[in-house]
Motif scaffolding. Structure first.
Motif, PDB file in Angstrom:
ATOM      1  N   SER A 355       0.849  -1.200   0.000  1.00  0.00           N
ATOM      2  CA  SER A 355       0.000   0.000   0.000  1.00  0.00           C
ATOM      3  C   SER A 355       0.880   1.245   0.000  1.00  0.00           C
ATOM      4  CB  SER A 355      -0.929   0.011   1.218  1.00  0.00           C
ATOM      5  OG  SER A 355      -0.184   0.084   2.413  1.00  0.00           O
ATOM      6  N   GLU A 356       0.327   2.297  -0.568  1.00  0.00           N
ATOM      7  CA  GLU A 356       1.019   3.584  -0.642  1.00  0.00           C
ATOM      8  C   GLU A 356       2.384   3.436  -1.309  1.00  0.00           C
ATOM      9  OE1 GLU A 356       1.064   5.547   3.145  1.00  0.00           O
ATOM     10  OE2 GLU A 356      -1.038   5.080   3.549  1.00  0.00           O
ATOM     11  N   MET A 357       2.402   2.704  -2.417  1.00  0.00           N
ATOM     12  CA  MET A 357       3.641   2.539  -3.181  1.00  0.00           C
ATOM     13  C   MET A 357       3.981   3.853  -3.882  1.00  0.00           C
ATOM     14  SD  MET A 357       5.207  -0.358  -3.038  1.00  0.00           S
ATOM     15  CE  MET A 357       6.152  -0.241  -4.531  1.00  0.00           C
ATOM     16  N   ASP A 358       5.178   4.358  -3.628  1.00  0.00           N
ATOM     17  CA  ASP A 358       5.670   5.579  -4.246  1.00  0.00           C
ATOM     18  C   ASP A 358       7.043   5.252  -4.835  1.00  0.00           C
ATOM     19  OD1 ASP A 358       6.704   8.077  -4.914  1.00  0.00           O
ATOM     20  OD2 ASP A 358       5.711   9.082  -3.247  1.00  0.00           O
ATOM     21  N   ILE A 359       7.099   5.037  -6.133  1.00  0.00           N
ATOM     22  CA  ILE A 359       8.338   4.574  -6.758  1.00  0.00           C
ATOM     23  C   ILE A 359       9.450   5.601  -6.609  1.00  0.00           C
ATOM     24  CG2 ILE A 359       9.389   3.720  -8.889  1.00  0.00           C
ATOM     25  CD1 ILE A 359       7.205   1.942  -7.649  1.00  0.00           C
ATOM     26  N   PHE A 360       9.122   6.894  -6.759  1.00  0.00           N
ATOM     27  CA  PHE A 360      10.163   7.911  -6.618  1.00  0.00           C
ATOM     28  C   PHE A 360      10.693   7.951  -5.186  1.00  0.00           C
ATOM     29  CE2 PHE A 360      11.890  12.098  -5.811  1.00  0.00           C
ATOM     30  CZ  PHE A 360      12.678  12.314  -6.925  1.00  0.00           C
ATOM     31  N   ALA A 361       9.792   7.816  -4.207  1.00  0.00           N
ATOM     32  CA  ALA A 361      10.238   7.802  -2.816  1.00  0.00           C
ATOM     33  C   ALA A 361      11.137   6.600  -2.538  1.00  0.00           C
ATOM     34  CB  ALA A 361       9.030   7.792  -1.880  1.00  0.00           C
ATOM     35  N   TRP A 362      10.863   5.503  -3.204  1.00  0.00           N
ATOM     36  CA  TRP A 362      11.644   4.279  -3.009  1.00  0.00           C
ATOM     37  C   TRP A 362      13.057   4.439  -3.580  1.00  0.00           C
ATOM     38  CZ3 TRP A 362       9.222  -1.146  -4.298  1.00  0.00           C
ATOM     39  CH2 TRP A 362      10.028  -2.156  -3.756  1.00  0.00           C
ATOM     40  N   THR A 363      13.143   5.024  -4.797  1.00  0.00           N
ATOM     41  CA  THR A 363      14.437   5.127  -5.476  1.00  0.00           C
ATOM     42  C   THR A 363      15.133   6.468  -5.259  1.00  0.00           C
ATOM     43  OG1 THR A 363      13.378   5.979  -7.490  1.00  0.00           O
ATOM     44  CG2 THR A 363      13.599   3.574  -7.275  1.00  0.00           C
ATOM     45  N   ASN A 364      14.338   7.497  -4.919  1.00  0.00           N
ATOM     46  CA  ASN A 364      14.855   8.852  -4.736  1.00  0.00           C
ATOM     47  C   ASN A 364      15.527   9.380  -6.004  1.00  0.00           C
ATOM     48  OD1 ASN A 364      15.073  11.158  -3.130  1.00  0.00           O
ATOM     49  ND2 ASN A 364      17.192  10.676  -2.570  1.00  0.00           N
ATOM     50  N   SER A 365      15.093   8.885  -7.148  1.00  0.00           N
ATOM     51  CA  SER A 365      15.612   9.380  -8.422  1.00  0.00           C
ATOM     52  C   SER A 365      14.648   8.982  -9.526  1.00  0.00           C
ATOM     53  CB  SER A 365      17.010   8.817  -8.716  1.00  0.00           C
ATOM     54  OG  SER A 365      16.968   7.407  -8.822  1.00  0.00           O
ATOM     55  N   ILE A 366      14.753   9.692 -10.630  1.00  0.00           N
ATOM     56  CA  ILE A 366      13.863   9.430 -11.750  1.00  0.00           C
ATOM     57  C   ILE A 366      14.473   8.368 -12.659  1.00  0.00           C
ATOM     58  CG2 ILE A 366      14.850  11.228 -13.218  1.00  0.00           C
ATOM     59  CD1 ILE A 366      12.044  11.841 -14.237  1.00  0.00           C
ATOM     60  N   ALA A 367      13.603   7.607 -13.328  1.00  0.00           N
ATOM     61  CA  ALA A 367      14.017   6.591 -14.313  1.00  0.00           C
ATOM     62  C   ALA A 367      14.987   5.579 -13.730  1.00  0.00           C
ATOM     63  CB  ALA A 367      14.613   7.265 -15.546  1.00  0.00           C
TER      64      ALA A 367
END
Length: 892
Positions: A355-367
């Motif tokens: 739940s509340e998956m935030d890909i940018f928050a996970w990687t802290n970078s784009i692409a």
């Protein structure tokens, strides 16, 4: 990679390690295993080494066969046209009694990727229908009482591959045993090809039990399931939002196939397929996890916030019951640049995986690519439990900036049950498959909160007991699982059937046209598009109300319609008195059901009910290209817009000629068959006259002449030999039609001007082409751009096909012309030309169309779809009322 079905069986006689025999194995074979990227690849039953169509080298299998005195080599008596290569499918190793291969392992601490290739054909002295056998690898049952013939028949494919990731073994060798079933008389086992690859650390972490994770990206407190001693079977491997990725384009040397996900999407909510507009790199993720092409494309829900908040993006898969399944998600967000822009929840079989998956928050970078593994248990308490559901839903608790989801890739693996060391399932039968797909729903479910209480009662099989070396099968079960549909003539059957990407099945389904003796639609085509009842069509068109007629063509009238409450479609209804009918209807379905490209039309479905033949397409707001060139010219297209539309159409035709499995010749390229959507993206349409084949060794297809006068290739007309250069000629006429804004044929003009192709070539030769271009374009085209464009069109109209460019060359030239025009409009033109254009003369013989025109005036029909005439009473300035067939921008 085709479908794989493996059945379980326990080994009664364990084959002992034979050290002396192992030492006698060929040093060349051992070297093949130790070369890293070079796997052990065996062409079973062949005495000679050889290369397949991809250039992979296959070696004989006999030196690895340690038991099986009665094993024989055999050659298939027939060759199905769908086979990608003679090697390894045209030879087989047949086991009338138990036989065992022994392979040296390069690295006993890593998993072994095992692939078994099967072509259940006719072999001398062996009846393939008698073949029932088991396969045991390292003590793990991969197949039990398995019939490759039944599997191929039920799944409508000629050949298939079974792929297994075997758990690490303490032994330096891997034994693979084929054992005929003792339950079937004259039974035997067989295999056509074997691959043994030392796999890198593809499964490098313990997956999370669905339903045990908390919120956000913190999975520390989640329950994990150890899989070190489990083997896995690749059930599905999907490039979500992208196209098929061939094994030769896979990463890490694993030769995996990645498939289009659109066939598995549940309901009408397909979302939007997107390609990253920035560079994507691995950034620490091992390259062998997935190819970059997986992370460069993705599927999201689109920009409709209110709709997104109340719906899911859902995929449904058929699986075997009583197994644990590992679901791997591949993510790479190439759009979001800060936290809390796109946040979503992930559900697996109605359990919250994350739940509340935030890909940018996970990687802290784009692409930045990432992957995450989850597991779920599938029981057999109910029929629906044999389905595995994956759903993504926007999370509104964090008040994210966008109500959207995203997914780049998805893999599903079956885990071996440690108690029985088994990965096998039952033989598929057609009746069983039909029953399983009768439960498909007509419309997507609205979002419901998952039943979290069920997560606490999930049965987890122990992970500590497994065998030393276990097997997994790669089963690609391609099912068009969007709707529940009734087969005409039957109340309880369903038209949905499983299909395979890697075979062109000749199995067909008669959908019984009452007035014309029936229409045969292959199960592949029927599975790839929706079947509509006549009642649904009548409801969509208000019982074929004339006010909904938006066009009339050679096939019949075209209606605007509404399906599923709010989805606009174009519905083409056959005219019973039309010369076009069953064949064009069948060809359109067969062609479009297999093709997915941004610049090709998308077929939603068809209706063959109560004597009707009806095709249903996406509705497209901007209509046909011809409507914007003349016939009232509602919208005056700029030169740049015209160039972009031509480039889009060229891309679609180039894909047909080179990108599909077999060369496809459209045979009716014209401006009414080039459609444009609301964003002016061009799509090639109307495949009723198209031709294709498994090979083009002769360079042409001999066929009766069909097409549209004015666009017809004169060489094709003279010799009745159709080639892809026939499409190039027709496209050359389209290019001049775009430039001059006049029809391909206009009998009201003087004799020398009736044929646009003849007149344009004559003007180009006389250096007067500027005199006949559209007056709306005068002074607005860069001189060098006009020269490039005209030269391209002239070359397309060469009298002999061998002198014409390919569509790839045409596409390149048009893109160059667009670049020149861009520079001209932005004031960066480097051209020194400021006066009139100096076009080179065309040396080819000018084509005489007089005979064609004479035939046209005498109303001789060649079977083409006549130009679509817009119903002026229904067409208006409202773009929603302009006829077109395709509007759904899913990038398929």
């Amino acid at each position: 990679m085709p479908i794989f079905f493996f059945a379980p069986m326990k080994s009664k006689n364990h084959i002992p390690l034979l050290p002396l025999l192992f030492l006698s194995l060929s040093l060349n074979a051992i070297q093949a295993l130790n070369n890293g990227p070079n796997p052990l690849v065996l062409n079973c039953g062949s005495p000679n080494a050889g290369e397949d169509a991809d250039g992979r080298k296959w070696q004989p299998d006999d030196e690895f066969l340690i038991t099986g005195d009665k094993a024989v080599a055999a050659k298939a008596e027939t060759q199905d046209p769908s086979l990608p290569s003679d090697i390894p499918y045209m030879t087989a190793r047949i086991f009338p009694s138990e036989g065992t291969y022994q392979f040296p392992l390069q690295n006993s601490t890593s998993r072994t990727l095992l692939r078994l290739h099967f072509y259940p054909s006719s072999y001398p002295n062996f009846n393939i229908s008698n073949s029932y056998f088991s396969v045991i690898a390292g003590g793990v049952t991969l197949l039990n009482n398995f019939s490759a013939s039944l599997a191929a028949e039920a799944l409508s494919q000629a050949y298939f591959i079974k792929e297994y990731y075997l758990a690490p073994s303490e032994l330096p060798t891997l034994n693979v045993t084929f054992k005929p079933s003792d339950k079937q008389p004259q039974s035997f086992g067989f295999v056509n090809g074997i691959e043994v690859i030392s796999s890198p650390m593809v499964f490098d972490e313990e997956p999370i039990l669905a339903g045990s994770a908390g919120s956000g990206n913190d999975f520390q407190a989640a329950t994990t399931v150890p899989i070190d001693t489990n083997s896995l079977e690749t059930m599905y491997r999907l490039n979500v939002g992208g196209q098929y990725i061939a094994p030769t384009n896979d990463s890490g040397g694993l030769m995996r196939s990645w498939y289009d996900d659109s066939l598995y999407i549940y309901g009408a909510g397909h979302g939007v397929a997107v390609q990253a507009n920035i560079t994507v790199g691995y950034k620490g993720l091992p390259t062998y996890i997935a190819p970059l092409d997986v992370y460069r494309t993705y599927r999201s829900m689109g920009a409709f916030v209110d709709v997104n908040k109340n719906s899911n993006l859902t995929w449904v898969f058929q699986v075997d019951p009583n197994f644990m399944y590992l679901i791997r998600f591949h993510w790479c967000d190439s759009e979001m640049t800060k936290i809390n822009q796109r946040v979503f929840d992930v559900y697996i079989n109605n359990k919250t995986a994350a739940s509340e998956m935030d890909i940018f928050a996970w990687t802290n970078s784009i692409a930045t690519p990432i992957k995450k593994d989850f597991v779920v248990h599938v029981s057999n308490k109910a029929d629906s439990d044999t389905q595995l559901w994956v759903a993504l839903h926007p999370n509104d608790k964090t008040k994210a900036e966008f109500a959207d989801v995203l997914l780049n890739g998805l893999e599903i693996f079956k885990l071996s049950d440690n108690g029985k060391s088994n990965l096998a399932g039952p033989n598929p039968t057609l009746s069983d498959l039909m029953k399983k797909y009768q439960e498909a729903q007509m419309a997507p479910k609205s979002f419901e909160t998952p039943n979290e209480s069920s997560s606490s009662t999930v049965v987890i099989t122990g992970a500590a007991g497994g065998a030393a070396a276990v097997g997994i099968a790669a089963v690609i079960f391609l099912v068009a699982y969007n709707r529940k549909k009734r087969v005409p003539g039957g109340d309880s059957a369903t038209s949905w059937l499983p299909i395979s990407w890697n075979s062109n099945s000749t199995t067909t389904k008669s959908v019984g046209r009452s007035t014309q003796g029936g229409v045969s639609i292959s199960t592949d085509a029927a599975s790839n598009c929706r079947y509509f009842s006549l009642a649904e069509i009548k409801n969509a068109t208000k019982n074929f109300d004339e006010s909904n007629v938006i066009g009339v063509g050679g096939f019949g009238k075209v209606y605007k319609g509404i399906i599923d409450s709010d989805m606009k479609v174009a519905i083409k209804r056959s005219n019973p008195s039309s010369e076009q009918g069953v064949h064009e209807f069948q060809t359109e379905i067969e062609m479009l059901s297999q093709l997915r490209h941004r610049h090709l039309v998308s077929l939603i479905g068809f209706c063959e009910d109560n004597g009707e033949m009806i095709l249903v397409y996406d509705y497209m707001g901007k209509g046909t290209l011809r409507e914007h060139l003349y016939k009232g010219n509602k919208i005056i297209l700029t030169w740049k817009q015209r160039l972009e539309i031509c480039i889009g159409a060229a891309r679609g035709l180039h894909y047909l000629h080179t990108g599909a499995k077999y060369t496809i010749i459209h045979r009716d390229v014209k401006t009414t068959n080039i459609l444009v959507d609301d964003k002016w993206v061009a799509k090639v349409s109307d495949f009723g006259l198209s031709k294709t084949g498994p090979n083009m060794n002769k360079g042409h297809v001999s066929t009766v002449v069909k097409g549209s006068f004015g666009y017809l290739d004169p060489e094709y007309f003279r010799r009745q030999q159709l080639t892809e250069k026939s499409d190039v000629y027709s496209f050359g006429v389209v290019l001049f039609e775009v430039l001059c804004a006049r029809p391909a044929l206009n009998p009201s003009l003087p004799k020398e001007q009736v044929s646009l192709a003849d007149w344009a070539l004559r003007c180009a030769r006389n250096k007067t082409l500027e005199d006949i271009i559209d007056p709306q374009l005068k002074g607005k085209i860069a001189p060098e751009c006009l020269k490039k464009f005209a030269e391209t069109a002239e070359k397309c109209l060469a009298d002999h096909g061998v002198d014409r460019p390919t569509m790839g060359d045409v596409l390149w030239s048009l893109e160059s012309a667009l670049q020149i025009q861009d520079n001209f409009e932005s004031g960066r033109s480097n051209s020194s030309s400021s006066g009139s254009m100096n076009l080179e003369s065309v040396e080819e013989e000018v084509i005489d169309h007089n005979s064609l025109i004479a035939m046209h005036r005498s109303t001789l029909s060649l079977g083409e779809d006549d130009d679509v005439e817009v119903n002026k009473s229904s067409a208006s300035d409202n773009t929603e009322d302009v006829f077109s067939l395709f509007v759904n921008q899913q990038g398929r």
